[in-house]
Write an enzyme that holds these catalytic residues in place. Structure first.
Site, PDB file in Angstrom:
ATOM      1  N   ASP A  47       0.835  -1.205   0.000  1.00 59.11           N
ATOM      2  CA  ASP A  47       0.000   0.000   0.000  1.00 59.11           C
ATOM      3  C   ASP A  47       0.870   1.256   0.000  1.00 59.11           C
ATOM      4  O   ASP A  47       0.664   2.179  -0.793  1.00 59.11           O
ATOM      5  CB  ASP A  47      -0.917   0.019   1.227  1.00 59.11           C
ATOM      6  CG  ASP A  47      -1.963  -1.068   1.227  1.00 59.11           C
ATOM      7  OD1 ASP A  47      -3.118  -0.787   0.872  1.00 59.11           O
ATOM      8  OD2 ASP A  47      -1.638  -2.209   1.590  1.00 59.11           O
ATOM      9  N   GLU A  70      -5.118   7.246   0.059  1.00 61.02           N
ATOM     10  CA  GLU A  70      -5.651   6.716   1.317  1.00 61.02           C
ATOM     11  C   GLU A  70      -4.654   6.805   2.461  1.00 61.02           C
ATOM     12  O   GLU A  70      -5.023   7.099   3.596  1.00 61.02           O
ATOM     13  CB  GLU A  70      -6.083   5.256   1.119  1.00 61.02           C
ATOM     14  CG  GLU A  70      -6.618   4.629   2.392  1.00 61.02           C
ATOM     15  CD  GLU A  70      -7.164   3.223   2.198  1.00 61.02           C
ATOM     16  OE1 GLU A  70      -7.712   2.676   3.173  1.00 61.02           O
ATOM     17  OE2 GLU A  70      -7.025   2.681   1.090  1.00 61.02           O
ATOM     18  N   ASP A 134      -6.112   4.805  -4.707  1.00 63.57           N
ATOM     19  CA  ASP A 134      -6.225   3.747  -3.704  1.00 63.57           C
ATOM     20  C   ASP A 134      -5.189   2.702  -4.100  1.00 63.57           C
ATOM     21  O   ASP A 134      -5.381   1.944  -5.054  1.00 63.57           O
ATOM     22  CB  ASP A 134      -7.622   3.133  -3.682  1.00 63.57           C
ATOM     23  CG  ASP A 134      -7.833   2.260  -2.448  1.00 63.57           C
ATOM     24  OD1 ASP A 134      -6.817   1.803  -1.874  1.00 63.57           O
ATOM     25  OD2 ASP A 134      -8.978   2.026  -2.054  1.00 63.57           O
ATOM     26  N   ILE A 136      -3.966  -0.128  -2.829  1.00 67.13           N
ATOM     27  CA  ILE A 136      -4.467  -1.509  -2.778  1.00 67.13           C
ATOM     28  C   ILE A 136      -5.885  -1.442  -2.225  1.00 67.13           C
ATOM     29  O   ILE A 136      -6.082  -1.178  -1.036  1.00 67.13           O
ATOM     30  CB  ILE A 136      -3.614  -2.424  -1.866  1.00 67.13           C
ATOM     31  CG1 ILE A 136      -2.185  -2.556  -2.365  1.00 67.13           C
ATOM     32  CG2 ILE A 136      -4.282  -3.803  -1.756  1.00 67.13           C
ATOM     33  CD1 ILE A 136      -2.010  -3.482  -3.557  1.00 67.13           C
ATOM     34  N   ASP A 137      -6.881  -1.634  -3.070  1.00 64.27           N
ATOM     35  CA  ASP A 137      -8.246  -1.704  -2.563  1.00 64.27           C
ATOM     36  C   ASP A 137      -8.598  -3.177  -2.395  1.00 64.27           C
ATOM     37  O   ASP A 137      -8.464  -3.977  -3.323  1.00 64.27           O
ATOM     38  CB  ASP A 137      -9.235  -1.045  -3.521  1.00 64.27           C
ATOM     39  CG  ASP A 137     -10.626  -0.972  -2.909  1.00 64.27           C
ATOM     40  OD1 ASP A 137     -10.715  -0.611  -1.723  1.00 64.27           O
ATOM     41  OD2 ASP A 137     -11.603  -1.293  -3.593  1.00 64.27           O
ATOM     42  N   THR A 139      -7.457  -4.726   0.778  1.00 69.05           N
ATOM     43  CA  THR A 139      -6.223  -5.178   1.429  1.00 69.05           C
ATOM     44  C   THR A 139      -6.426  -6.514   2.145  1.00 69.05           C
ATOM     45  O   THR A 139      -5.536  -7.371   2.146  1.00 69.05           O
ATOM     46  CB  THR A 139      -5.704  -4.114   2.411  1.00 69.05           C
ATOM     47  OG1 THR A 139      -5.482  -2.886   1.696  1.00 69.05           O
ATOM     48  CG2 THR A 139      -4.398  -4.544   3.044  1.00 69.05           C
ATOM     49  N   ASP A 292     -12.140   4.887  -2.594  1.00 67.52           N
ATOM     50  CA  ASP A 292     -12.841   3.635  -2.899  1.00 67.52           C
ATOM     51  C   ASP A 292     -13.783   3.765  -4.094  1.00 67.52           C
ATOM     52  O   ASP A 292     -14.271   2.744  -4.602  1.00 67.52           O
ATOM     53  CB  ASP A 292     -13.684   3.182  -1.693  1.00 67.52           C
ATOM     54  CG  ASP A 292     -12.845   2.664  -0.548  1.00 67.52           C
ATOM     55  OD1 ASP A 292     -11.731   2.187  -0.799  1.00 67.52           O
ATOM     56  OD2 ASP A 292     -13.304   2.751   0.606  1.00 67.52           O
TER      57      ASP A 292
END
Length: 364
Positions: A47, A70, A134, A136-137, A139, A292
């Site tokens: 991330d 994020e 984002d 890593i959406d 996670t 998101d």
């Protein structure tokens, strides 16, 4: 595709390819450097590294733009082992021969932290150009080796203008119903993207020779033809059972597409794995987070879908990092069926004893 944003798309495609290599390199590792943030959600070294990579690359290309992401670097600055792990991951990527051509890496550890914080402490600009990331959406799914996404959203004057989502382990030929564990066995992945007014498309992650495929939501005239996408497991924020209740009222099957990542839910709707989703938070004070949804929602809209909140309002991205001008999400094909979907959703909220939530000046 002549859309006025060829440079933006070219950079997005390139950095998504390299970010996908980085994340896939780590996804096969037993130790992903996962820690828990203050909101109890997980974050990994991927991330942090990918947010730094995205911020560095786009800032180099568009230095006057605003950047929102994020993550922030607070944990890294306090934990030198974590900091070094993230830096080493970026150095591993620098050994790839394509990186220098497609991306701009942070110049130092300090630069890496500053770039992450520039995103993590910013909000979308009401006027001008904003990139929203984002890294890593999904996670939780990433840590489990399941489907996840890398989201790039681009706003002009607070309006979605471009969306590009890297799906490193989602097959371009995937079939419904799509679930978290349906990882591409060939590991090729895909990119789903859209430019406002120019449609939505899917293309292979790395094969630029294969023409992109245009995406389109099939029009329907009967509510029983609705097919819902949701998150059926790992749910801690939504009113329980609402999707099933709404589907039953409309004569549609219960949801079968089950995805943790919100970005992947928008992707799956654009790709036709389903054609509707409803998400009503269990608390009126809860709301969406821009990373998101920004850009990812555009994929479904450009494919022919419609999205509002439970109040029937257009989704706004102008209120800051939290989308507090809206409550929940209702998405489906345009037309009378959408109107029935929205009306049924509102009835289900009232039947659950939360009719006050639907008042314009209801409890917040």
């Amino acid at each position: 595709m002549d859309n006025g944003f060829e440079k933006e798309l070219e950079i997005a495609f390139g950095v998504l390819q390299q970010a996908s290599k980085l994340s896939q390199h780590l996804v096969n590792s037993k130790d992903k450097g996962a820690i828990t943030k203050n909101d109890q959600s997980p974050v990994t070294i991927a991330d942090f590294a990918i947010q730094a990579l995205l911020a560095s690359t786009f800032k180099d290309a568009f230095p006057e733009d605003t950047f929102v992401g994020e993550e922030d670097s607070g944990k890294m600055r306090q934990d030198l082992l974590l900091l070094e792990s993230v830096w080493e991951l970026l150095q591993w990527l620098s050994e790839d021969e394509d990186t220098a051509r497609l991306c701009k890496l942070p110049a130092s550890r300090q630069d890496m932290c500053d770039l992450i914080d520039q995103c993590g402490k910013s909000s979308p600009a009401v006027e001008g150009r904003t990139w929203i990331f984002d890294p890593i959406d999904g996670t939780k799914a990433f840590v489990s080796g399941h489907l996840y996404a890398i989201n790039i959203g681009f706003l002009v004057d607070g309006e979605q203008t471009l969306g590009a989502v890297g799906c490193p382990n989602l097959s371009i030929d995937a079939k419904a119903p799509l679930r978290n564990e349906d990882v591409d066995p060939e590991g090729k992945g895909c990119i789903v993207y859209a430019v406002k007014g120019h449609g939505a498309f899917v293309r292979p992650l790395t094969d630029s020779e294969t023409p992109p495929r245009r995406l389109s939501v099939h029009s329907i005239t009967k509510t029983e033809d609705l097919r819902f996408v949701s998150c059926l497991r790992h749910v801690d924020s939504a009113l329980p059972g609402l999707h099933g209740t709404i589907a039953q009222h409309l004569g549609a099957p219960a949801p079968t597409c089950d995805l943790i990542a919100w970005v992947l839910r928008w992707v799956s709707l654009a790709m036709g794995f389903g054609n509707a989703t409803v998400w009503i938070y269990k608390d009126r004070k809860r709301c969406g987070k821009v990373w998101d949804h920004a850009g990812a929602m555009l994929l479904f809209e450009e494919a022919g879908g419609m999205i509002t909140c439970a109040l029937g309002h257009k989704i706004s991205l102008k209120s800051g990092r939290l989308m507090d001008q809206n409550f929940g999400f209702v998405a489906g094909p345009k037309g009378e069926v959408f109107d029935e979907l929205l009306a049924t959703t509102r009835k289900a909220i009232r039947d659950a004893g939360h009719g006050l939530w639907l008042e314009e000046k209801g409890p917040l």
